[in-house]
Design an enzyme around this catalytic site. Structure first.
Site, PDB file in Angstrom:
ATOM      1  N   ILE A  14      47.662  47.911  63.046  1.00 32.54           N
ATOM      2  CA  ILE A  14      47.354  49.244  63.591  1.00 32.54           C
ATOM      3  C   ILE A  14      47.325  50.255  62.449  1.00 32.54           C
ATOM      4  O   ILE A  14      46.430  51.106  62.381  1.00 32.54           O
ATOM      5  CB  ILE A  14      48.371  49.683  64.669  1.00 32.54           C
ATOM      6  CG1 ILE A  14      48.423  48.660  65.813  1.00 32.54           C
ATOM      7  CG2 ILE A  14      47.997  51.060  65.237  1.00 32.54           C
ATOM      8  CD1 ILE A  14      49.441  48.979  66.894  1.00 32.54           C
ATOM      9  N   GLY A  15      48.294  50.147  61.534  1.00 31.44           N
ATOM     10  CA  GLY A  15      48.383  51.100  60.427  1.00 31.44           C
ATOM     11  C   GLY A  15      47.083  51.179  59.626  1.00 31.44           C
ATOM     12  O   GLY A  15      46.597  52.269  59.315  1.00 31.44           O
ATOM     13  N   ARG A  85      54.150  41.559  69.486  1.00 30.69           N
ATOM     14  CA  ARG A  85      54.440  40.411  70.364  1.00 30.69           C
ATOM     15  C   ARG A  85      53.687  39.151  69.943  1.00 30.69           C
ATOM     16  O   ARG A  85      52.629  39.230  69.329  1.00 30.69           O
ATOM     17  CB  ARG A  85      53.969  40.749  71.791  1.00 30.69           C
ATOM     18  CG  ARG A  85      54.886  41.624  72.530  1.00 30.69           C
ATOM     19  CD  ARG A  85      54.533  41.646  73.997  1.00 30.69           C
ATOM     20  NE  ARG A  85      53.336  42.431  74.298  1.00 30.69           N
ATOM     21  CZ  ARG A  85      52.758  42.439  75.494  1.00 30.69           C
ATOM     22  NH1 ARG A  85      53.234  41.676  76.460  1.00 30.69           N
ATOM     23  NH2 ARG A  85      51.702  43.192  75.713  1.00 30.69           N
ATOM     24  N   ARG A  91      57.259  42.973  75.868  1.00 30.84           N
ATOM     25  CA  ARG A  91      57.505  44.002  74.843  1.00 30.84           C
ATOM     26  C   ARG A  91      59.004  44.195  74.622  1.00 30.84           C
ATOM     27  O   ARG A  91      59.462  44.438  73.517  1.00 30.84           O
ATOM     28  CB  ARG A  91      56.857  45.325  75.263  1.00 30.84           C
ATOM     29  CG  ARG A  91      55.337  45.253  75.324  1.00 30.84           C
ATOM     30  CD  ARG A  91      54.749  46.540  75.862  1.00 30.84           C
ATOM     31  NE  ARG A  91      53.296  46.515  75.928  1.00 30.84           N
ATOM     32  CZ  ARG A  91      52.600  46.113  77.000  1.00 30.84           C
ATOM     33  NH1 ARG A  91      53.228  45.704  78.098  1.00 30.84           N
ATOM     34  NH2 ARG A  91      51.279  46.125  76.983  1.00 30.84           N
ATOM     35  N   HIS A 178      55.437  51.805  79.441  1.00 24.77           N
ATOM     36  CA  HIS A 178      54.412  50.928  78.846  1.00 24.77           C
ATOM     37  C   HIS A 178      54.860  49.478  79.010  1.00 24.77           C
ATOM     38  O   HIS A 178      55.327  48.841  78.079  1.00 24.77           O
ATOM     39  CB  HIS A 178      54.247  51.282  77.365  1.00 24.77           C
ATOM     40  CG  HIS A 178      53.167  50.507  76.688  1.00 24.77           C
ATOM     41  ND1 HIS A 178      51.870  50.495  77.131  1.00 24.77           N
ATOM     42  CD2 HIS A 178      53.185  49.722  75.584  1.00 24.77           C
ATOM     43  CE1 HIS A 178      51.141  49.737  76.324  1.00 24.77           C
ATOM     44  NE2 HIS A 178      51.921  49.245  75.384  1.00 24.77           N
TER      45      HIS A 178
HETATM   46  P1  A3D Z   1      51.899  44.513  62.219  1.00 31.08           P
HETATM   47  O1  A3D Z   1      50.505  44.219  61.812  1.00 31.08           O
HETATM   48  O2  A3D Z   1      52.904  43.419  62.102  1.00 31.08           O
HETATM   49  O3  A3D Z   1      52.398  45.775  61.344  1.00 31.08           O
HETATM   50  C1  A3D Z   1      53.709  46.251  61.386  1.00 31.08           C
HETATM   51  C2  A3D Z   1      54.062  46.726  59.993  1.00 31.08           C
HETATM   52  O4  A3D Z   1      55.363  47.316  60.028  1.00 31.08           O
HETATM   53  C3  A3D Z   1      54.112  45.586  58.948  1.00 31.08           C
HETATM   54  O5  A3D Z   1      53.216  45.866  57.886  1.00 31.08           O
HETATM   55  C4  A3D Z   1      55.565  45.602  58.487  1.00 31.08           C
HETATM   56  O6  A3D Z   1      55.739  45.279  57.103  1.00 31.08           O
HETATM   57  C5  A3D Z   1      55.946  47.063  58.773  1.00 31.08           C
HETATM   58  N1  A3D Z   1      57.384  47.305  58.783  1.00 31.08           N
HETATM   59  C6  A3D Z   1      58.379  46.475  59.172  1.00 31.08           C
HETATM   60  N2  A3D Z   1      59.576  47.067  58.975  1.00 31.08           N
HETATM   61  C7  A3D Z   1      59.332  48.289  58.450  1.00 31.08           C
HETATM   62  C8  A3D Z   1      60.159  49.369  58.036  1.00 31.08           C
HETATM   63  N3  A3D Z   1      61.473  49.312  58.122  1.00 31.08           N
HETATM   64  N4  A3D Z   1      59.549  50.465  57.549  1.00 31.08           N
HETATM   65  C9  A3D Z   1      58.206  50.554  57.452  1.00 31.08           C
HETATM   66  N5  A3D Z   1      57.376  49.557  57.837  1.00 31.08           N
HETATM   67  C10 A3D Z   1      57.930  48.442  58.321  1.00 31.08           C
HETATM   68  O7  A3D Z   1      51.974  45.050  63.716  1.00 31.08           O
HETATM   69  P2  A3D Z   1      50.896  45.963  64.498  1.00 31.08           P
HETATM   70  O8  A3D Z   1      50.394  47.015  63.589  1.00 31.08           O
HETATM   71  O9  A3D Z   1      49.930  45.078  65.194  1.00 31.08           O
HETATM   72  O10 A3D Z   1      51.849  46.593  65.624  1.00 31.08           O
HETATM   73  C11 A3D Z   1      52.876  47.490  65.278  1.00 31.08           C
HETATM   74  C12 A3D Z   1      53.756  47.832  66.465  1.00 31.08           C
HETATM   75  O11 A3D Z   1      52.987  48.498  67.461  1.00 31.08           O
HETATM   76  C13 A3D Z   1      54.376  46.615  67.188  1.00 31.08           C
HETATM   77  O12 A3D Z   1      55.712  46.893  67.534  1.00 31.08           O
HETATM   78  C14 A3D Z   1      53.527  46.471  68.435  1.00 31.08           C
HETATM   79  O13 A3D Z   1      54.213  45.844  69.501  1.00 31.08           O
HETATM   80  C15 A3D Z   1      53.225  47.920  68.738  1.00 31.08           C
HETATM   81  N6  A3D Z   1      52.083  48.172  69.618  1.00 31.08           N
HETATM   82  C16 A3D Z   1      52.219  49.166  70.537  1.00 31.08           C
HETATM   83  C17 A3D Z   1      51.179  49.460  71.401  1.00 31.08           C
HETATM   84  C18 A3D Z   1      51.340  50.546  72.412  1.00 31.08           C
HETATM   85  O14 A3D Z   1      50.433  50.823  73.156  1.00 31.08           O
HETATM   86  C19 A3D Z   1      52.597  51.274  72.486  1.00 31.08           C
HETATM   87  C20 A3D Z   1      49.981  48.740  71.316  1.00 31.08           C
HETATM   88  C21 A3D Z   1      49.868  47.736  70.373  1.00 31.08           C
HETATM   89  C22 A3D Z   1      50.937  47.455  69.513  1.00 31.08           C
END
Ligand code: A3D
Length: 311
Positions: A14-15, A85, A91, A178
């Site tokens: 997402i980032g 997940r 979640r 959510h």
């Molecule tokens: P992912 O691609 O794994 O990215 C997460 C990033 O967080 C990784 O690059 C990690 O290195 C980093 N990270 C871990 N610990 C730390 C820390 N202490 N400080 C800073 N960065 C850190 O995951 P993603 O981008 O696919 O998803 C991220 C989160 O969003 C997850 O918890 C998902 O469940 C959530 N998410 C939420 C929604 C909603 O609609 C709310 C939708 C989709 C995903």
């Protein structure tokens, strides 16, 4: 006027997409923060995105870092730090790991950017935004969770797919937590102002509601490793843009309710006005008896997860 600054905490799936969209929308300069082990990854993503700019014609600076000092001066922070997940997970199963991460992130944001508007995305969302708020002590207008924007976009998508009409003309909202208990408010869904109940059979609408509730899981199952990222990123960017440009968009978001809809002291999905004041207002309206009971059910689910944070 100087450029705004957007800091992304977590530079994963997402980032990375948040950085792309923020730059393409010219919201400001972007800093992608991640843990030291992922420093090369976020620096690489930033450099790659910088090299996309000649084709795009914008001048936002994008950088990667694992030093919290670099987020100083950020106007908006979007948090995706944590783990996503895997198939078969709820979640809520992420709470153990992501709670520790959110607390650490909140302490650092409090220290380095005490005035930023913060959008939390990490799951389990309603508990993570609660934990961020409790740990940082930020005022309620400065903290919001992204979920309803995505859940509503999914609901809109399925209605557009069923009717064959433009998704742009579909208006609807999903309230509540959510999770599997979220509440798609079908009664208020319209296509170009025409109630969907006039366009889609009750049976099919029930199926659309069900698909919306489990739309995140549908993607997790297809991916096999990780969760959705394009639509979640766009949903959060819409919220950030409304803040930066003072658009006062009405977006379902996890906002702190203090009496609204009879909810006291919890972040949960409600129609929220986002403008330069952050979360400026929650728009309340009368719910039907069925909607009230569904909202109570989702509130109970949120309360249970929040209680597990111990905060
Ligand atoms: P992912 O691609 O794994 O990215 C997460 C990033 O967080 C990784 O690059 C990690 O290195 C980093 N990270 C871990 N610990 C730390 C820390 N202490 N400080 C800073 N960065 C850190 O995951 P993603 O981008 O696919 O998803 C991220 C989160 O969003 C997850 O918890 C998902 O469940 C959530 N998410 C939420 C929604 C909603 O609609 C709310 C939708 C989709 C995903």
């Amino acid at each position: 006027m100087s450029r705004k600054k957007i800091a992304l905490i977590g530079g994963g799936q997402i980032g990375g997409n948040l950085a792309l969209l923020a730059a393409q929308k010219e919201l400001g300069d972007v800093v992608i923060f991640d843990i030291p082990q992922a420093k090369g990854m976020v620096k690489g993503k930033a450099l790659d995105l910088m090299q996309l700019r000649p084709h795009d014609g914008h001048d936002s600076n994008i950088s990667g870092t694992s030093d919290y000092k670099d987020i100083e001066g950020a106007d908006v922070i979007i948090i995706t730090a944590g783990i996503p997940r895997k198939p078969g997970m709820k979640r809520e199963d992420l709470l153990g790991i992501n709670l520790g991460i959110i607390k650490d992130v909140a302490e650092n944001i409090k220290k380095h950017t005490p005035n930023a508007f913060v959008i939390v995305i990490s799951n389990p969302l309603d508990a993570m935004v609660y934990a961020f708020h409790k740990t940082s002590g930020f005022p309620k207008n400065q903290v919001v969770g992204m979920a309803g924007a995505l859940d509503s976009a999914r609901f809109r998508t399925f209605i557009a797919m069923e009717t064959g009409l433009s998704v742009q003309d579909v208006t609807c909202m999903v309230l509540g937590g959510h999770g599997d208990t979220m509440v798609p408010v079908t009664r208020l869904a319209t296509v170009g102002g025409v109630p969907v109940e006039n366009l889609i059979s009750k049976e099919k609408l029930d199926a659309i509601e069900e698909r919306t509730r489990f739309a995140g899981g549908e993607i997790v199952k297809l991916f096999g490793n990780g969760s959705a990222f394009y639509a979640p990123a766009q949903s959060a960017i819409e919220m950030a843009e409304s803040y930066i440009r003072d658009k006062k968009r009405v977006i379902p978001c996890a906002a702190l309710c203090e009496g609204e809809f009879g909810i006291e002291g919890y972040f949960i999905g409600v129609p929220t006005v986002i403008g330069s004041g952050g979360v400026e207002r929650i728009l309340e309206f009368d719910l039907s008896d069925d909607e009230k009971s569904e909202l109570n059910k989702t509130l109970e689910a949120v309360k249970k997860t929040v209680s597990e944070t111990g905060l």
